[in-house]
Every structure is written in C-alpha cells, then in structure tokens.
Design a protein around this motif. Structure first.
Motif, PDB file in Angstrom:
ATOM      1  N   ALA A 105      42.093  28.508  44.733  1.00 32.92           N
ATOM      2  CA  ALA A 105      43.119  28.397  43.686  1.00 32.92           C
ATOM      3  C   ALA A 105      42.580  27.709  42.429  1.00 32.92           C
ATOM      4  CB  ALA A 105      44.341  27.672  44.223  1.00 32.92           C
ATOM      5  N   PRO A 106      41.741  26.666  42.543  1.00 27.14           N
ATOM      6  CA  PRO A 106      41.199  26.056  41.319  1.00 27.14           C
ATOM      7  C   PRO A 106      40.390  27.024  40.461  1.00 27.14           C
ATOM      8  CG  PRO A 106      40.900  24.563  43.166  1.00 27.14           C
ATOM      9  CD  PRO A 106      41.361  25.873  43.736  1.00 27.14           C
ATOM     10  N   GLU A 107      39.838  28.071  41.076  1.00 31.10           N
ATOM     11  CA  GLU A 107      39.096  29.084  40.322  1.00 31.10           C
ATOM     12  C   GLU A 107      40.001  30.233  39.874  1.00 31.10           C
ATOM     13  OE1 GLU A 107      36.836  26.342  41.676  1.00 31.10           O
ATOM     14  OE2 GLU A 107      37.599  27.612  43.287  1.00 31.10           O
ATOM     15  N   GLY A 108      41.284  30.169  40.207  1.00 29.59           N
ATOM     16  CA  GLY A 108      42.234  31.184  39.760  1.00 29.59           C
ATOM     17  C   GLY A 108      42.235  32.445  40.599  1.00 29.59           C
ATOM     18  N   MET A 109      41.662  32.389  41.804  1.00 27.01           N
ATOM     19  CA  MET A 109      41.614  33.579  42.649  1.00 27.01           C
ATOM     20  C   MET A 109      42.946  33.767  43.378  1.00 27.01           C
ATOM     21  SD  MET A 109      38.546  34.763  42.096  1.00 27.01           S
ATOM     22  CE  MET A 109      38.572  34.073  40.439  1.00 27.01           C
ATOM     23  N   THR A 110      43.450  34.987  43.405  1.00 25.97           N
ATOM     24  CA  THR A 110      44.754  35.244  44.025  1.00 25.97           C
ATOM     25  C   THR A 110      44.744  36.368  45.056  1.00 25.97           C
ATOM     26  OG1 THR A 110      45.428  36.827  42.306  1.00 25.97           O
ATOM     27  CG2 THR A 110      45.935  34.505  41.914  1.00 25.97           C
ATOM     28  N   ARG A 111      43.717  37.224  45.080  1.00 27.54           N
ATOM     29  CA  ARG A 111      43.679  38.354  45.991  1.00 27.54           C
ATOM     30  C   ARG A 111      42.307  38.436  46.647  1.00 27.54           C
ATOM     31  NH1 ARG A 111      48.089  37.811  44.230  1.00 27.54           N
ATOM     32  NH2 ARG A 111      49.550  39.413  43.459  1.00 27.54           N
ATOM     33  N   ALA A 112      42.271  39.008  47.866  1.00 29.04           N
ATOM     34  CA  ALA A 112      41.018  39.213  48.591  1.00 29.04           C
ATOM     35  C   ALA A 112      40.911  40.669  49.011  1.00 29.04           C
ATOM     36  CB  ALA A 112      40.961  38.315  49.826  1.00 29.04           C
ATOM     37  N   LEU A 113      39.748  41.267  48.804  1.00 29.17           N
ATOM     38  CA  LEU A 113      39.434  42.573  49.357  1.00 29.17           C
ATOM     39  C   LEU A 113      38.288  42.347  50.333  1.00 29.17           C
ATOM     40  CD1 LEU A 113      39.704  45.591  49.627  1.00 29.17           C
ATOM     41  CD2 LEU A 113      38.489  45.884  47.476  1.00 29.17           C
ATOM     42  N   PHE A 114      38.567  42.494  51.634  1.00 32.47           N
ATOM     43  CA  PHE A 114      37.603  42.105  52.660  1.00 32.47           C
ATOM     44  C   PHE A 114      36.470  43.117  52.783  1.00 32.47           C
ATOM     45  CE2 PHE A 114      41.262  39.598  54.288  1.00 32.47           C
ATOM     46  CZ  PHE A 114      40.646  38.359  54.255  1.00 32.47           C
ATOM     47  N   THR A 115      35.296  42.595  53.141  1.00 25.52           N
ATOM     48  CA  THR A 115      34.080  43.386  53.313  1.00 25.52           C
ATOM     49  C   THR A 115      33.385  42.949  54.597  1.00 25.52           C
ATOM     50  OG1 THR A 115      32.568  41.860  52.187  1.00 25.52           O
ATOM     51  CG2 THR A 115      33.849  43.364  50.787  1.00 25.52           C
TER      52      THR A 115
END
Length: 450
Positions: A105-115
């Motif tokens: 969250a501190p980096e502003g990430m909100t979604r994940a696309l798994f690999t």
C-alpha cells in the motif's frame, strides 16, 4: 530415491543447468544438494555448508520453516489445483492478493496478476505497459528504457530489457524498441565519475537525452531494480530513483520497479522502492513471496493504472495474458504462510542489522586482500568485485573466481560467482555468528589465490 552412486554417475548427464555451459557441467559436475535446515544445506557427500546465496536470493526463511510446509500440505489436501482463468478463483489467491495490496500500500499498489515466477512477472509488466497505452489511445508508446547492468529475467521481453550482454547475445535479435542508459555504478561507468550523487545526475541526464531522442510519446515504460542484483549488487544513491520518477512523470512514462529480488525485506525494507519513498506504476515480485518453497510471482499494479483498465469499455482492456499456474492455490497458501512468518520474525530488521555486520566483514577483507577492488552492500545483498590489479581495475579471471568459490565451499560456505563478482544473499534468518563464518570462508578463498 535412487542411491548416491546412481546420482553421482548421472549428475549433469541428463540435465541442462540454467546459466551454465552443458559441456562445463559434464566436465565439472555441480554439487548435489540433498538436505537443508536453517541457513545450511547438505550435499551428497554429507558436507554441511552455510548457504550464503540463499538458494537464489529467495530462501529468506531458511530451509526448515514449518508453517510454510504445513500450509502447503493442508492446501494439497483441500485443493491441490484449480485454474484462475475467467470464471473461477480460489480462496488462497483471493486472500494473498488482498495481503499483497496491504503489504505494498505505501507504494500505491492495489491489484495483483499472479505468475509462476520473476521472469513471468517482468513479461507481464511489459505487456501490461503496452496495453495501458493502447487503452489510453496512445498506441505509439511501445518502447522501453532500462539500465545497463540491470537484470530482468530470461523471457524474450525480460532478456531484451536486460542490460548485460551475457544474457542477450546468444538469443538475439531480441525485442525491438528497447534502449539502455548507464547505471549509477560508481566503480565503473562511462563518465569516470566516482561521486555517487554527481553520477546519479549524469545517468538521469542520459535518460532525459534518450527520451528526447526517441520521442516521449513513443516510450511505454522505464524499468529498473531498486538495487541491481545479478549485475553485481549495484546500489544507486538514494537520490536516483526519485529523480527517475520525476522524469517519468514529466514525460508521462510508466515506471516499473523490478522487485523480484528486493521485495520482502532483503534490502532492510519491505520493498526496495520504499527505501526512497518512490511509488512505481507497477512492481514485479516473486522469489521470497514463498521463500522459494513454491514457484509463485505476481505483477503488482498501481491504483492509477488499475482505474484505467477497469474503466475501459473497449476490447483493449481485456487481459489476454496469463499462465496455467497463475494464482495456484498451493503457491498462494505458501505465500500467505511465508509472509506471516516474514512479518512475525521482522526479517527486514534482521536484514538491516546483519547486513551492516556483513558490510563490515567485507570491508575488512578488502583492507587485507588486494584482490578485492570494490565492496557493495544494501541489507543482505552484497558483492565483492575482484580484480587482478586495483589501479587498472582489470577484472579477476574465471580461474581465480572458481578457485575462490571452491575454496570457500570447502571452508564451509556456498558462494555465487558472476563474472568478477562474488555475490552474497544469505537467508534473512542468518545470525551474526553465521555472518562471521561466511567472512571466514571468503577469507580462505581469497587467501588461496593471494
């Protein structure tokens, strides 16, 4: 399992090992690792050695983390696999995506696309970057800029943005439209600049020049590791990433932070970008998300990008990309357990403390061994760059590097050699005593070729 005689007889006969010449592996068969516990591994001959490589930057929790093993066993019993493609999901993948959004969250990430791993994550980020600009109606933005000496995996896209010819030349021609600028590498750079801050500004100026030459409206993204790992643990000054972020913002270029190595505490912070407070547009993660106990990775997408994709009503917004094992439920269960243990043990704090001790040990080796030209450290990422002559900085040759590594192994520590660099990335559970043991083994290796 077959007996030791069978394994010895067939070692390197039927496997082509990554990042190695098959003929060399047949001439000098690799160590066969049979067991691991804590920060140690045991080979086929029964020798126990301290793993100063941490598997491959990834076994942060060491080799005997029961909560992760138990989570894997429980998930195998409940649901060993199901697809994450359109129309289905699994409980562990939903939970881990939520956990990762909180973590970053501190980096502003909100979604994940798994690999399935780091190379997959980089490939995904590059593809999403191009797709983003198509959604935005700027389809000419297809180019990428990266750092020389950077490493971004082995797929065609990742190999194309790699900044080291060793990972490129045998597979060229690669992806067109990829360009490189000098890395802020104070020991060796084309500007002959040793002051890190001045060097950072010169490299950023090179970025500005390349953007101007290519045309800002043709560039999709800039990609870099917050600390360059496989390129020799090159640690940019703290000013560099914020300067890059400002340039990217000014020209509306996406910034991809390749955190495959640096995420989850290895630098002494939970993310490499967090060291300087920069918010990338995407982050690539893998390795320590499961501590190496299961192949898993993800491309993390920032809120601004996510909004563009999710507001789109054209065909350009559909994700035509993914892997059979994206969001694998066993991998996600392993990730949830690994992250819980990583936080519980405060491995970021241990990495910072042990990293400072490792830096001191390596500086002492440099003071005593003329073979050591440079020492670079950030948390528990470290490198010794070996030279045949300090004045000319002529790199040590392969025979010297092999002798150092082999002697250190006999003295009780597994090292990684990459070109003239001895690269160190021990598990983040490593103790102060084990740091000293790593230093003693390297000392033995350096003394053997003094």
């Amino acid at each position: 399992m077959r007996d030791a005689n069978f394994l010895t007889e067939n070692n390197a006969k039927h496997i082509w090992h990554p990042m190695a010449h098959p003929a060399e592996m047949k001439r000098n068969p690799p160590h066969v690792i049979m067991k691991g516990r804590g920060a140690y591994v045991t080979d086929l001959e029964g020798r126990e050695v301290l793993d100063a490589v941490g598997g491959l930057w990834n076994v942060n929790l060491g080799y005997s983390c029961d909560p992760v093993k138990q989570a894997i066993a429980a998930q195998l019993d409940a649901l060993p696999y199901y697809s994450g493609f359109r129309g289905t999901s699994t409980g562990p993948s939903i939970e881990l995506a939520w956990e990762l959004a909180q973590w970053f969250a501190p980096e502003g990430m909100t979604r994940a696309l798994f690999t399935s791993g780091g190379s997959d994550s980089v490939e995904t980020a590059l593809r999403l970057a191009r797709q983003y600009w198509k959604i935005r109606g700027q389809g000419d933005r297809t180019k990428f800029i990266a750092l020389k000496k950077g490493y971004h995996g082995t797929h065609f896209g990742g190999a194309s943005v790699n900044g080291n010819a060793n990972f490129r030349r045998n597979y060229e021609p690669l992806l067109p439209g990829v360009f490189h600028i000098p890395a802020p590498y104070a020991y060796r750079n084309p500007f002959d600049e040793t002051d890190p801050e001045r060097l950072a500004r010169l490299c950023v100026r090179a970025l500005e020049d390349e953007i101007a030459f290519q045309g800002p409206d043709t560039i999709a993204a800039f990609i870099m590791e917050p600390v360059l790992g496989a390129g020799g643990v090159i640690v940019p000054p703290d000013s560099f990433l914020p300067l890059v972020r400002e340039v990217c913002d000014r020209h509306e270029i996406l910034l991809i932070a390749d955190e495959v190595v640096t995420a989850f505490g290895r630098t002494g912070a939970w993310a490499g970008a967090r060291l300087t407070g920069v918010k990338p547009d995407m982050m690539t993660i893998a390795k320590a998300v499961t501590s190496g106990y299961f192949p898993l990775g993800a491309t993390m997408i920032g809120g601004r990008m996510a909004e563009v994709f999710e507001a789109d009503r054209s065909s350009f917004g559909a994700i035509g990309h993914g892997y059979t094992y994206s969001g694998h439920p066993v991998g996600c269960a392993a990730g949830l357990a690994a992250l819980a243990e990583t936080k519980r043990l405060r491995l970021d704090e241990n990495a910072a403390a042990r990293g400072a001790e490792l830096a001191a040990v390596l500086e002492d080796l440099k003071a005593r061994h003329p073979l050591v030209g440079d020492v670079r450290c950030r948390g528990l990422m470290a490198a010794l760059e070996l030279v045949s002559d300090r004045d000319s900085k002529a790199p040590a040759d392969k025979a010297v590097m092999t002798k150092v590594a082999d002697t250190a192994y006999a003295a009780g520590a597994m090292l990684r050699v990459s070109g003239p660099n001895v690269i160190l990335s021990p598990p983040l559970i490593v103790t102060a005593e084990e740091i000293r043991a790593i230093g003693a083994a390297i000392d033995a290796g350096l003394s053997a070729v003094a």
